[in-house]
Design a protein around this motif. Structure first.
Motif, PDB file in Angstrom:
ATOM      1  N   ASP A 209       0.783  -1.214  -0.042  1.00 27.69           N
ATOM      2  CA  ASP A 209      -0.147   0.019   0.031  1.00 27.69           C
ATOM      3  C   ASP A 209       0.785   1.111   0.039  1.00 27.69           C
ATOM      4  OD1 ASP A 209      -1.446   2.141   0.582  1.00 27.69           O
ATOM      5  OD2 ASP A 209      -2.877   1.206   2.084  1.00 27.69           O
ATOM      6  N   VAL A 212       0.587   4.262   2.515  1.00 36.14           N
ATOM      7  CA  VAL A 212       0.863   3.589   4.017  1.00 36.14           C
ATOM      8  C   VAL A 212       2.428   3.583   4.309  1.00 36.14           C
ATOM      9  CG1 VAL A 212       0.547   2.020   5.931  1.00 36.14           C
ATOM     10  CG2 VAL A 212      -1.366   2.688   4.393  1.00 36.14           C
ATOM     11  N   SER A 216       4.251   5.474   6.772  1.00 43.14           N
ATOM     12  CA  SER A 216       5.297   4.897   7.858  1.00 43.14           C
ATOM     13  C   SER A 216       6.544   5.196   7.767  1.00 43.14           C
ATOM     14  CB  SER A 216       5.314   3.371   7.520  1.00 43.14           C
ATOM     15  OG  SER A 216       6.090   2.579   8.622  1.00 43.14           O
ATOM     16  N   GLN A 220       8.844   7.340  10.921  1.00 41.55           N
ATOM     17  CA  GLN A 220      10.298   6.677  11.489  1.00 41.55           C
ATOM     18  C   GLN A 220      11.193   7.577  11.024  1.00 41.55           C
ATOM     19  OE1 GLN A 220      10.847   2.399  10.878  1.00 41.55           O
ATOM     20  NE2 GLN A 220       8.614   2.349   9.814  1.00 41.55           N
TER      21      GLN A 220
ATOM     22  N   TRP B 168      12.637   1.001   9.760  1.00 43.74           N
ATOM     23  CA  TRP B 168      12.405  -0.333  10.082  1.00 43.74           C
ATOM     24  C   TRP B 168      11.578  -1.179   8.854  1.00 43.74           C
ATOM     25  CZ3 TRP B 168      15.906  -2.747  13.073  1.00 43.74           C
ATOM     26  CH2 TRP B 168      16.558  -2.043  14.218  1.00 43.74           C
ATOM     27  N   ALA B 170      10.440  -4.047   8.431  1.00 43.62           N
ATOM     28  CA  ALA B 170       9.182  -5.133   9.139  1.00 43.62           C
ATOM     29  C   ALA B 170       8.240  -4.179   9.586  1.00 43.62           C
ATOM     30  CB  ALA B 170       9.577  -6.258  10.041  1.00 43.62           C
ATOM     31  N   GLN B 171       8.538  -3.124  10.418  1.00 47.66           N
ATOM     32  CA  GLN B 171       7.451  -2.351  10.979  1.00 47.66           C
ATOM     33  C   GLN B 171       6.762  -1.548   9.737  1.00 47.66           C
ATOM     34  OE1 GLN B 171       8.550   0.483  14.298  1.00 47.66           O
ATOM     35  NE2 GLN B 171      10.529  -0.774  14.470  1.00 47.66           N
ATOM     36  N   THR B 172       7.364  -1.222   8.725  1.00 48.82           N
ATOM     37  CA  THR B 172       6.723  -0.676   7.610  1.00 48.82           C
ATOM     38  C   THR B 172       5.677  -1.571   6.983  1.00 48.82           C
ATOM     39  OG1 THR B 172       8.523   0.781   7.486  1.00 48.82           O
ATOM     40  CG2 THR B 172       6.924   0.707   5.429  1.00 48.82           C
ATOM     41  N   GLN B 173       6.286  -2.857   6.841  1.00 51.93           N
ATOM     42  CA  GLN B 173       5.370  -3.776   6.152  1.00 51.93           C
ATOM     43  C   GLN B 173       4.034  -4.061   7.017  1.00 51.93           C
ATOM     44  OE1 GLN B 173       7.953  -7.185   5.635  1.00 51.93           O
ATOM     45  NE2 GLN B 173       8.532  -6.397   3.401  1.00 51.93           N
ATOM     46  N   GLU B 175       2.668  -2.037   9.180  1.00 52.52           N
ATOM     47  CA  GLU B 175       1.536  -0.788   8.803  1.00 52.52           C
ATOM     48  C   GLU B 175       0.818  -1.021   7.816  1.00 52.52           C
ATOM     49  OE1 GLU B 175       2.591   3.015  10.023  1.00 52.52           O
ATOM     50  OE2 GLU B 175       4.206   2.797  11.076  1.00 52.52           O
ATOM     51  N   GLN B 176       1.460  -1.510   6.749  1.00 52.43           N
ATOM     52  CA  GLN B 176       0.676  -1.742   5.540  1.00 52.43           C
ATOM     53  C   GLN B 176      -0.380  -2.777   5.699  1.00 52.43           C
ATOM     54  OE1 GLN B 176       3.237  -1.102   1.659  1.00 52.43           O
ATOM     55  NE2 GLN B 176       4.843  -1.368   3.309  1.00 52.43           N
TER      56      GLN B 176
END
Lengths: 244, 215
Positions: A209, A212, A216, A220, B168, B170-173, B175-176
């Protein structure tokens, strides 16, 4: 003015979109998600039609040394903004780095064309008023996607407006609104987009997405930029999530 | 920058090391040795010594043997893993794994020739480390800081996330994935569908892989 109008429109839009926003978006600090997504789609369309092709043309026809020179000049022009903010943050060590870099590169670096200060080991910093407000304790507020300018939030959006004043382009009102000034702003936008080409291409290839993903990454990155003045690098890892 | 994020992320799925009572220095050595292995593979690819299919097969083999994709998958699903049906979870796990592999495969050619060196580490708690490193030698000539989240589980060290310039992966993935599920009334199958769309758009068909039992 465009930014203020957008913030006002976004504020009113929030009233009508809050009910349409998912609980996850509210949890993510994005109560304006429907509006933000619409702006993101507009930005994406503009980028595919105009900004991206123009930036790629710029990168293709401009030799690397010239691109580096343009980047250096605009970075140097932004140093009064950085200096104002390091001072507002009460960080005199960083302020002296910025001032030394600005004087060195403006004079011996021929108007900032050559980044002599960095090449000679002077630490480089990049602070803005959004970061200053954060250092003063202000939270980031709701996430905003600004037309053409990209990801931001209420605090950083307001910070962008304030940061206009210390910038040399705005020291003289006549010049600030001149065609030359707008042409230079356009060139700066073009080279910024060209520098971000790899990031845009990867976003295109990998995002599940894209909206998003950008939100994100922006969050960060800003958290990292704000944290970097604390001097305690390890503190950045205090809030990492559990994987269980 | 994002190329480096993905270069770093490739390493997430490429290794785990046996260890008992692990220490920060072991975590550093673990990152350094696995990174070196990946870099050598990529350098061989760039030099024309190995072809893409061979490298792809090696990566898939490593993932099958070593990576804890299940833990990463559970992380990106967040609270929805508790409410999803077993069928939906199985389908999502298969598709997410294929998505991760396809991303790294697609980006492979961008990473060759880069050098990673470990510069230190932080122990967050026993068995939970962040290893710092620098990646150099990319086409732009810049140096990128890359941080690795290394966790010990059942005596094994595993890299579960990587950070470049503050982001980061994995954190971004996560959230998606959470956003997609949240915008679809909690349906995990919506995320699976989005991942499949992504796979199809990137030209990598998930059909090559074993599929979950459906939705």
């Amino acid at each position: 003015m465009i930014l203020i109008r957008f913030l006002l429109v976004a504020g009113f839009a929030a009233l009508s979109t809050a009910c349409a926003t998912s609980p996850d978006a509210l949890e993510a600090g994005d109560p304006f998600e429907p509006v933000n997504r619409a702006v993101f789609q507009f930005n994406d369309a503009a980028d595919r039609a105009i900004l991206g092709p123009a930036a790629r043309t710029y990168a293709q026809v401009t030799p690397q040394p010239a691109q580096r020179g343009v980047r250096n000049v605009f970075n140097n022009l932004n140093r009064p903004v950085v200096l104002a903010n390091t001072l507002l943050q009460g960080d005199f060590e960083r302020s002296s780095d910025v001032l030394l870099s600005f004087i060195t590169d403006t004079t011996f670096g021929i108007g900032g064309l050559f980044a002599l200060a960095e090449a000679n080991g002077v630490p480089q910093h990049n602070e803005d008023f959004g970061q200053t407000l954060a250092v003063w304790g202000l939270g980031d507020g709701p996430y905003l996607m600004l037309p053409l300018l990209g990801p931001s939030n209420l605090r950083d959006g307001a910070g962008r407006f304030v940061d206009r004043y210390p910038h040399p382009f705005n020291w003289n009102e006549d010049f600030s609104q001149s065609g030359e000034a707008w042409a230079l702003r356009g060139l700066n936008g073009l080279r910024f987009r060209a520098d971000a080409e790899n990031a845009f291409a990867t976003l295109d290839r990998t995002a599940i997405d894209p909206y998003v993903q950008m939100r994100s990454a922006y969050r960060q990155l800003r958290a990292e930029q704000i944290r970097d003045r604390s001097g305690d690098d390890d503190a950045a890892f205090d809030d990492l999530p559990d994987f269980d | 920058m994002f190329k480096s994020v993905l270069a770093a992320a490739a390493l997430i799925l490429t290794g785990a090391a046996s260890a008992q009572d692990t220490s920060a220095s072991e975590a550093e050595a673990f990152v350094e040795s696995n990174a070196q292995s990946v870099i050598e593979t990529l350098q061989a690819l760039q030099a024309g010594e190995r072809d893409l299919d061979e490298v792809r097969a090696e990566f898939r083999d490593r993932i099958d043997r070593l990576a804890d994709v299940e833990r990463i998958t559970n992380f990106v699903l967040g609270r929805y893993r508790r409410t999803a049906s077993e069928e939906d979870l199985a389908a999502f796990s298969e598709t997410f794994r294929e998505y991760a592999i396809s991303v790294y495969e697609t980006e492979l050619t961008n990473y060759a020739g880069q050098t990673l060196s470990v510069t230190g580490s932080v122990t967050r708690s026993p068995g939970d480390y962040v290893v710092r490193s620098e990646v150099t030698g990319g086409p732009d000539g810049r140096t990128y800081d890359v941080n690795w989240r290394v966790l010990e589980s059942d005596g094994e060290l595993q890299v579960l996330d990587a950070q470049v310039f503050g982001v980061w992966l994995a954190q971004t993935q996560r959230e998606q994935i959470l956003s997609i599920i949240g915008n679809n009334r909690g349906q995990v199958s919506a995320a699976t569908e989005a991942l499949n769309d992504r796979l199809e758009n990137s030209g990598t068909q998930a059909a090559d892989a074993p599929q979950g039992s459906g939705e």
